[in-house]
Motif scaffolding. Structure first.
Motif, short mmCIF file in Angstrom:
data_model
loop_
_atom_site.label_atom_id
_atom_site.label_comp_id
_atom_site.label_asym_id
_atom_site.label_seq_id
_atom_site.Cartn_x
_atom_site.Cartn_y
_atom_site.Cartn_z
N GLY A 12 48.22 -50.94 -10.55
CA GLY A 12 48.46 -52.15 -11.33
C GLY A 12 49.92 -52.36 -11.69
N ILE A 13 50.81 -51.75 -10.94
CA ILE A 13 52.23 -51.92 -11.24
C ILE A 13 52.94 -52.47 -10.01
CG2 ILE A 13 54.34 -50.82 -12.10
CD1 ILE A 13 52.55 -48.72 -13.43
N ALA A 14 53.54 -51.62 -9.22
CA ALA A 14 54.44 -52.05 -8.15
C ALA A 14 53.83 -53.01 -7.13
CB ALA A 14 55.02 -50.82 -7.44
N HIS A 15 52.80 -52.58 -6.41
CA HIS A 15 52.29 -53.42 -5.33
C HIS A 15 51.73 -54.76 -5.83
CE1 HIS A 15 52.57 -49.71 -2.93
NE2 HIS A 15 52.80 -50.56 -1.95
N TYR A 17 52.93 -56.70 -8.18
CA TYR A 17 54.02 -57.65 -8.37
C TYR A 17 54.80 -57.92 -7.08
CZ TYR A 17 52.68 -56.98 -13.14
OH TYR A 17 51.93 -56.92 -14.29
N ILE A 18 54.88 -56.91 -6.22
CA ILE A 18 55.54 -57.13 -4.93
C ILE A 18 54.71 -58.10 -4.10
CG2 ILE A 18 56.28 -56.05 -2.77
CD1 ILE A 18 56.77 -53.45 -4.45
N ALA A 19 53.39 -57.92 -4.09
CA ALA A 19 52.51 -58.82 -3.34
C ALA A 19 52.63 -60.25 -3.87
CB ALA A 19 51.06 -58.34 -3.42
N GLN A 20 52.64 -60.40 -5.19
CA GLN A 20 52.80 -61.72 -5.79
C GLN A 20 54.10 -62.37 -5.34
OE1 GLN A 20 54.10 -61.73 -9.81
NE2 GLN A 20 53.54 -63.86 -10.18
N GLU A 21 55.19 -61.63 -5.45
CA GLU A 21 56.51 -62.16 -5.10
C GLU A 21 56.58 -62.54 -3.62
OE1 GLU A 21 61.20 -60.82 -5.11
OE2 GLU A 21 59.74 -59.55 -6.11
N LYS A 22 56.09 -61.66 -2.75
CA LYS A 22 56.14 -61.91 -1.31
C LYS A 22 55.32 -63.15 -0.95
CE LYS A 22 58.27 -58.12 0.38
NZ LYS A 22 59.21 -58.00 1.45
N ALA A 63 44.13 -57.46 -2.95
CA ALA A 63 43.71 -56.50 -3.97
C ALA A 63 43.19 -55.21 -3.35
CB ALA A 63 42.62 -57.12 -4.84
N ASP A 64 43.46 -54.12 -4.05
CA ASP A 64 42.96 -52.81 -3.65
C ASP A 64 41.86 -52.35 -4.61
OD1 ASP A 64 45.01 -52.73 -1.68
OD2 ASP A 64 46.42 -52.06 -3.21
N VAL A 65 41.58 -53.18 -5.59
CA VAL A 65 40.55 -52.89 -6.60
C VAL A 65 39.73 -54.15 -6.83
CG1 VAL A 65 41.90 -51.11 -7.79
CG2 VAL A 65 42.14 -53.49 -8.48
N LYS A 66 38.62 -54.01 -7.52
CA LYS A 66 37.80 -55.16 -7.87
C LYS A 66 38.58 -56.01 -8.88
CE LYS A 66 33.27 -56.46 -9.47
NZ LYS A 66 32.00 -56.10 -10.01
N GLU A 84 48.75 -54.25 0.70
CA GLU A 84 49.70 -53.86 1.75
C GLU A 84 49.94 -54.98 2.76
OE1 GLU A 84 50.10 -50.43 5.22
OE2 GLU A 84 48.40 -50.38 3.86
N ILE A 85 48.91 -55.74 3.09
CA ILE A 85 49.05 -56.86 4.04
C ILE A 85 49.95 -57.94 3.43
CG2 ILE A 85 47.82 -58.68 5.29
CD1 ILE A 85 47.18 -55.91 6.40
N ALA A 86 49.73 -58.25 2.17
CA ALA A 86 50.55 -59.28 1.51
C ALA A 86 52.00 -58.83 1.39
CB ALA A 86 49.98 -59.59 0.13
N VAL A 87 52.21 -57.53 1.19
CA VAL A 87 53.56 -57.00 1.04
C VAL A 87 54.28 -56.97 2.40
CG1 VAL A 87 54.89 -54.91 0.50
CG2 VAL A 87 53.05 -55.67 -1.03
N LYS A 88 53.60 -56.48 3.43
CA LYS A 88 54.25 -56.30 4.73
C LYS A 88 54.25 -57.53 5.62
CE LYS A 88 53.60 -51.32 5.07
NZ LYS A 88 52.99 -50.22 5.81
#
Length: 108
Positions: A12-15, A17-22, A63-66, A84-88
């Motif tokens: 619930g931290i890094a990925h 917000y990175i996914a949101q931004e990307k 999402a990686d969680v419910k 990971e897909i949204a980030v990469k």
């Protein structure tokens, strides 16, 4: 196209917000109206309104969680992927969203 989304990772931290931004950057660059809610350790931020959801052509859940409140998207077209897909590959993910919306439109 109008897109709404939710980003949530296991910690619930890094990925999250990175996914949101990307997603938001890729969406704006492609000319889409995009809003992404985050669900993380400090709770829900940028919470989507019922109007945003109602007007959306598609929902992207990275999402990686419910996620909380998934029922809000009942009846909407949804693409769900790991963060990971949204980030990469945010551009490819948005291209896929456009394809899904266009396929649905051509069936009408």
């Amino acid at each position: 196209m109008k897109i709404v989304g939710v980003a949530a990772c296991t910690v619930g931290i890094a990925h999250t917000y990175i996914a949101q931004e990307k997603l938001e950057n890729a969406g704006k660059k492609a000319g889409h109206d995009i809003s992404v809610e985050t669900q993380g350790t400090i709770g829900t931020e940028n919470e989507l309104t019922q109007q945003q959801i109602a007007e959306a052509d598609i929902v992207i859940i990275a999402a990686d969680v419910k996620i909380a409140g998934r029922e809000r998207f009942e009846g909407k077209r949804i693409i769900q992927v790991p963060t990971e897909i949204a980030v990469k590959s945010p551009n490819k993910l948005l291209e896929k969203a456009v394809e899904v919306v266009n396929q649905k439109e051509s069936l009408k």
